[in-house]
Design a protein around this motif. Structure first.
Motif, PDB file in Angstrom:
ATOM      1  N   ALA A   1       3.392  -0.079  -9.959  1.00 53.95           N
ATOM      2  CA  ALA A   1       2.222  -0.880 -10.350  1.00 53.95           C
ATOM      3  C   ALA A   1       2.561  -1.866 -11.458  1.00 53.95           C
ATOM      4  N   LYS A   2       3.579  -1.553 -12.255  1.00 51.95           N
ATOM      5  CA  LYS A   2       3.990  -2.449 -13.338  1.00 51.95           C
ATOM      6  C   LYS A   2       4.806  -3.638 -12.818  1.00 51.95           C
ATOM      7  N   SER A   3       5.431  -3.448 -11.668  1.00 54.52           N
ATOM      8  CA  SER A   3       6.325  -4.482 -11.134  1.00 54.52           C
ATOM      9  C   SER A   3       5.696  -5.309 -10.014  1.00 54.52           C
ATOM     10  N   PHE A   4       4.767  -4.711  -9.281  1.00 53.95           N
ATOM     11  CA  PHE A   4       4.167  -5.384  -8.127  1.00 53.95           C
ATOM     12  C   PHE A   4       2.664  -5.553  -8.350  1.00 53.95           C
ATOM     13  N   LYS A   5       2.238  -6.787  -8.547  1.00 51.03           N
ATOM     14  CA  LYS A   5       0.818  -7.049  -8.781  1.00 51.03           C
ATOM     15  C   LYS A   5      -0.036  -6.783  -7.544  1.00 51.03           C
ATOM     16  N   SER A   6       0.572  -6.863  -6.376  1.00 52.37           N
ATOM     17  CA  SER A   6      -0.175  -6.682  -5.131  1.00 52.37           C
ATOM     18  C   SER A   6      -0.258  -5.219  -4.700  1.00 52.37           C
ATOM     19  N   LEU A   7       0.166  -4.294  -5.567  1.00 55.22           N
ATOM     20  CA  LEU A   7       0.196  -2.877  -5.209  1.00 55.22           C
ATOM     21  C   LEU A   7      -1.208  -2.298  -5.094  1.00 55.22           C
ATOM     22  N   LYS A   8      -1.410  -1.509  -4.035  1.00 54.38           N
ATOM     23  CA  LYS A   8      -2.637  -0.739  -3.848  1.00 54.38           C
ATOM     24  C   LYS A   8      -2.240   0.712  -3.642  1.00 54.38           C
ATOM     25  N   ARG A   9      -2.835   1.599  -4.423  1.00 53.64           N
ATOM     26  CA  ARG A   9      -2.499   3.022  -4.329  1.00 53.64           C
ATOM     27  C   ARG A   9      -3.531   3.739  -3.469  1.00 53.64           C
ATOM     28  N   PHE A  10      -3.048   4.422  -2.436  1.00 51.72           N
ATOM     29  CA  PHE A  10      -3.899   5.110  -1.468  1.00 51.72           C
ATOM     30  C   PHE A  10      -3.784   6.613  -1.727  1.00 51.72           C
TER      31      PHE A  10
ATOM     32  N   VAL B   1       0.850  -1.189   0.000  1.00 49.69           N
ATOM     33  CA  VAL B   1       0.000   0.000   0.000  1.00 49.69           C
ATOM     34  C   VAL B   1       0.883   1.236   0.000  1.00 49.69           C
ATOM     35  N   VAL B   2       0.794   2.022  -1.061  1.00 53.04           N
ATOM     36  CA  VAL B   2       1.629   3.215  -1.200  1.00 53.04           C
ATOM     37  C   VAL B   2       0.749   4.463  -1.215  1.00 53.04           C
TER      38      VAL B   2
END
Length: 256
Positions: free
Chosen positions: A159-168, A144-145
């Motif tokens: 987001a291109k490298s980490f599939k588990s990324l969530k943008r806050f 979570v970034v």
């Protein structure tokens, strides 16, 4: 409704020159289905909020957003272990440091235990590289970034490298909901922090709730303090938030 014991209202209440009367919400016979309503509010509100709003009680809650006794009982003496434990899910919260602030990453497991905290000075790329390294051990279920300002491009690249990324996106309303969620797990005694994280603990103690000129509430740090470590923890906790568990605060005490 009553707020903290440091408010003017509390002084008037205890002044013999003033008459006063206290009626708890459950005693109000004019309210339909009052028991069902109060049961729903118990689930929605924090304990402090419920006592103030519906029990008419003054509390020790002043400017501190998280009462000190909740923080104290969360502390345990343990060391970090750089590995994933079977049966747990892992989240990492990333608060980007700009100019005078530090970047902070916090790893939290699904049992609400702080598993790792790290601080950085310098470029955001250095933080991303560290997350990539830690991901080899923890295989994060959620990254979570905080996406705002100069960090937007970095978040898009991640987001291109980490599939588990969530943008806050840190709007005032979303920040407030995230901090309210953090308060909830402290209040319920569900979260565990290491005694060694003195910087994080200090920031938790100084976290304040304030009211803006438009009447909205926000959570912030006092002048001369920081809240980057707390924000990182709040972000790490966000994916584990249970829907409908915590609502928005209404009538919280504020003293600018």
């Amino acid at each position: 409704c009553p707020y903290s014991k440091t408010s003017n209202f509390f002084e008037y209440w205890n002044n013999s020159l003033f008459a006063h009367i206290s009626i708890k919400t459950y005693q109000n016979k004019s309210l339909p289905n009052v028991e069902q309503f109060l049961e729903a509010e118990r689930r929605r509100c924090t304990r402090v909020e419920y006592l103030q709003q519906y029990e008419g009680e003054f509390t020790d809650y002043d400017k501190a957003f998280i009462p000190g006794q909740f923080i104290d009982r969360s502390l345990q003496d343990y060391s970090y272990v750089l590995q994933r434990t079977p049966g747990k899910r892992y989240s990492i919260g990333v608060d980007w440091g700009i100019k005078t602030d530090e970047s902070v990453i916090t790893i939290l497991s699904s049992v609400y235990k702080v598993e790792w905290v790290e601080y950085f000075r310098g470029t955001l790329d250095r933080v991303v590289a560290r997350i990539d390294y830690l991901n080899q051990f923890y295989r994060f279920d959620y990254i979570v970034v905080e996406e705002a300002g100069v960090s937007v491009d970095t978040c898009l690249q991640m987001a291109k490298s980490f599939k588990s990324l969530k943008r806050f996106v840190p709007t005032n309303e979303r920040n407030f909901e995230g901090y309210k969620n953090l308060l909830g797990v402290f209040e319920k005694g569900q979260i565990t922090l290491p005694l060694s994280e003195t910087k994080l603990i200090d920031q938790l103690r100084y976290l304040e709730i304030k009211q803006t000129s438009t009447g909205k509430f926000r959570v912030d740090h006092p002048s001369g303090k920081h809240n980057d470590a707390v924000t990182s923890l709040m972000l790490a906790l966000w994916p584990f938030k249970k829907k409908g568990t915590f609502g928005y605060i209404s009538g919280m005490p504020t003293r600018e």
